[in-house]
Design a protein around this motif. Structure first.
Motif, PDB file in Angstrom:
ATOM      1  N   PHE A  96       0.875  -1.179   0.000  1.00 14.18           N
ATOM      2  CA  PHE A  96       0.000   0.000   0.000  1.00 14.18           C
ATOM      3  C   PHE A  96       0.907   1.222   0.000  1.00 14.18           C
ATOM      4  CE2 PHE A  96       0.812  -1.126   4.447  1.00 14.18           C
ATOM      5  CZ  PHE A  96       1.190   0.080   5.000  1.00 14.18           C
TER       6      PHE A  96
ATOM      7  N   SER B  66       4.751   1.989  -2.220  1.00 11.83           N
ATOM      8  CA  SER B  66       4.559   0.535  -2.244  1.00 11.83           C
ATOM      9  C   SER B  66       5.697  -0.143  -2.999  1.00 11.83           C
ATOM     10  CB  SER B  66       3.205   0.191  -2.879  1.00 11.83           C
ATOM     11  OG  SER B  66       3.022   0.917  -4.073  1.00 11.83           O
TER      12      SER B  66
ATOM     13  N   ARG C 228      -3.329   5.729   4.409  1.00 11.91           N
ATOM     14  CA  ARG C 228      -2.864   4.711   3.461  1.00 11.91           C
ATOM     15  C   ARG C 228      -3.955   4.240   2.507  1.00 11.91           C
ATOM     16  NH1 ARG C 228      -2.428  -1.210   5.718  1.00 11.91           N
ATOM     17  NH2 ARG C 228      -3.319  -1.477   3.650  1.00 11.91           N
ATOM     18  N   THR C 229      -3.532   3.788   1.334  1.00 11.18           N
ATOM     19  CA  THR C 229      -4.478   3.182   0.397  1.00 11.18           C
ATOM     20  C   THR C 229      -4.932   1.846   0.974  1.00 11.18           C
ATOM     21  OG1 THR C 229      -2.650   2.090  -0.744  1.00 11.18           O
ATOM     22  CG2 THR C 229      -3.398   4.209  -1.644  1.00 11.18           C
TER      23      THR C 229
ATOM     24  N   HIS D  91      -4.985  -0.827  -0.882  1.00 15.62           N
ATOM     25  CA  HIS D  91      -4.178  -1.877  -1.514  1.00 15.62           C
ATOM     26  C   HIS D  91      -3.642  -1.337  -2.833  1.00 15.62           C
ATOM     27  CE1 HIS D  91      -3.127  -5.864  -2.891  1.00 15.62           C
ATOM     28  NE2 HIS D  91      -3.893  -5.739  -3.944  1.00 15.62           N
ATOM     29  N   ASP D  92      -2.357  -1.500  -3.102  1.00  9.89           N
ATOM     30  CA  ASP D  92      -1.809  -1.095  -4.413  1.00  9.89           C
ATOM     31  C   ASP D  92      -1.601  -2.368  -5.237  1.00  9.89           C
ATOM     32  OD1 ASP D  92      -1.728   1.350  -3.213  1.00  9.89           O
ATOM     33  OD2 ASP D  92       0.394   1.736  -3.587  1.00  9.89           O
TER      34      ASP D  92
END
Ligand SMILES: [Fe+2]
Length: 406
Positions: free
Chosen positions: A98, A149, A170-171, A173-174
């Motif tokens: 992420f 990431s 944070r995202t 999920h990358d």
């Protein structure tokens, strides 16, 4: 939901949505939002904890065991904001699947960045290569750091105050940037989220044999190592290392592994040795709570050279001489008990026959001499034989203080 983090989340959303949720732009956006509305300046931690305990309106929580604990304080389908508390914890050396940014809200940390060179995948879950430290710095409260990431951002944190609190934007999920490898310096990377249940149960079964002191333990491990692939053989070797050493069977087991796997096993012995050193230093965190001493532990664990260690001491204590600061810590960490005289894991050698009362002074003077050697031995060491001085030097060389002694 806590109003501050609701506002912070809205700020992030208002900056990111017009960028079509670009993953490349998110670290910069997360940093800008955290710097504009600094949690270190604006969040009252006691009020936040009270709110979390008593209010019913919170985003869904995770079952992650990364923080101590981790609280989710804002959630959107594309990103979330978490608070990570740290008591005794220090992170493994890791990378992320992420991106975003983290902000030191309370406390301070030693932050180290690493690179992984000559990476070679042995299985989808284990790689070999060279873990090298890139930089190491002291992060004070209020500092914001971007998170990228994948392999470009490999890092570890060692938190100094207890509790330390970090805010992570944070995202979710990358895609395509996994696995989230953990790194065991100097040569191994492992996916910590891959679970091989058969290997787990085999280790637990070996623990049963260890507990009952079954005589077949070492022989069975040796047979397993001769048969298993690199990844599972390494896992078994890592798990059994302590008990095999007690049984005086470690060297044959390591040799069996090296013989089976040849060239790709070349870095395994150094990696497991370093893992033991880091585990020993980490274990002191539950008993050593003074922030200055924790700072010293963080440096012993992460600083690549003596010069780096002293430079970081000078950065944190600019008005004092770094040698003097280290000597003060050595004085404070010298422990005298019925077991003997120790400084961390360096014990006064039993083979040196001197009066018990002189041992603490001798050990401290020896450290000072080995750390900053002059041509002459200091007066207190002059009555010792050359063999005794060599013994003292070896005791430091085999301890966590070896980085500082020559
Ligand atoms: Fe991280």
């Amino acid at each position: 939901m806590h109003a501050f983090f609701n506002d912070l989340g809205r700020d992030v959303l208002n900056l990111w949505k017009p960028e079509n949720f670009s993953l490349a732009k998110f670290p910069q956006i997360a940093c800008a939002a955290l710097d504009k509305r600094s949690p270190a300046k604006h969040v009252d931690l006691s009020a936040l904890m009270r709110d979390f305990l008593l209010s019913e309106e919170h985003p869904s929580q995770t079952d992650s065991d990364f923080g101590e604990p981790e609280l989710v304080v804002y959630s959107h389908p594309r990103f979330y904001i978490q608070l990570l508390f740290w008591l005794d914890g220090t992170t493994e050396i890791h990378q992320h699947e992420f991106s975003g940014a983290f902000h030191v809200m309370q406390g301070s940390s030693i932050h180290a960045h690493y690179e992984f060179h000559k990476a070679q995948s042995i299985t989808p879950f284990l790689r070999i290569g060279d873990v090298r430290i890139k930089d190491i710095e002291l992060l004070k409260s209020g500092r914001t750091v971007p998170i990228f990431s994948g392999q470009r951002d490999i890092h570890s944190l060692f938190h100094l105050e207890s509790p330390s609190v970090t805010v992570v934007v944070r995202t979710q999920h990358d895609p395509g940037t996994g696995p989230q490898y953990n790194y065991m310096p100097p040569h191994i990377a492992i996916d910590p989220h891959f679970s091989d249940q058969l290997t787990l149960r085999r280790k637990q079964l070996l623990d049963v044999l260890e507990r009952v002191e079954d005589a077949s333990y070492a022989g069975l491990v040796m047979e397993m190592i001769a048969d298993l692939d690199f990844e599972r053989g390494f896992s078994m070797l890592h798990h059994s290392m302590g008990y095999l050493q007690q049984l005086d069977q470690w060297e044959p087991a390591l040799k069996a592994f090296e013989k089976k796997h040849g060239k790709i096993a070349a870095g395994v012995a150094a990696t497991l040795k370093e893992d033991v050193r880091r585990t020993v230093i980490k274990s002191w965190r539950s008993t050593i709570v003074e922030p200055e001493h924790r700072f010293f532990l963080a440096l012993l664990m992460n600083a690549p050279t003596r010069a780096d260690l002293l430079a970081l001491v000078a950065q944190r204590f600019p008005k004092e001489k770094p040698f003097a600061v280290v000597l003060r810590w050595i004085e404070e960490l010298t422990d005298v008990s019925d077991e003997g005289v120790t400084i961390l894991d360096c014990s006064f050698p039993e083979t040196i026959e001197v009066d018990d009362q002189t041992k603490p002074e001798l050990l401290k003077s020896a450290f000072q001499h080995f750390m900053k050697p002059g041509k002459k031995l200091p007066p207190v060491l002059r009555d010792l034989s050359a063999v005794d001085v060599k013994e003292l030097r070896e005791a430091f060389a085999e301890s966590a203080l070896s980085l500082l002694t020559v």
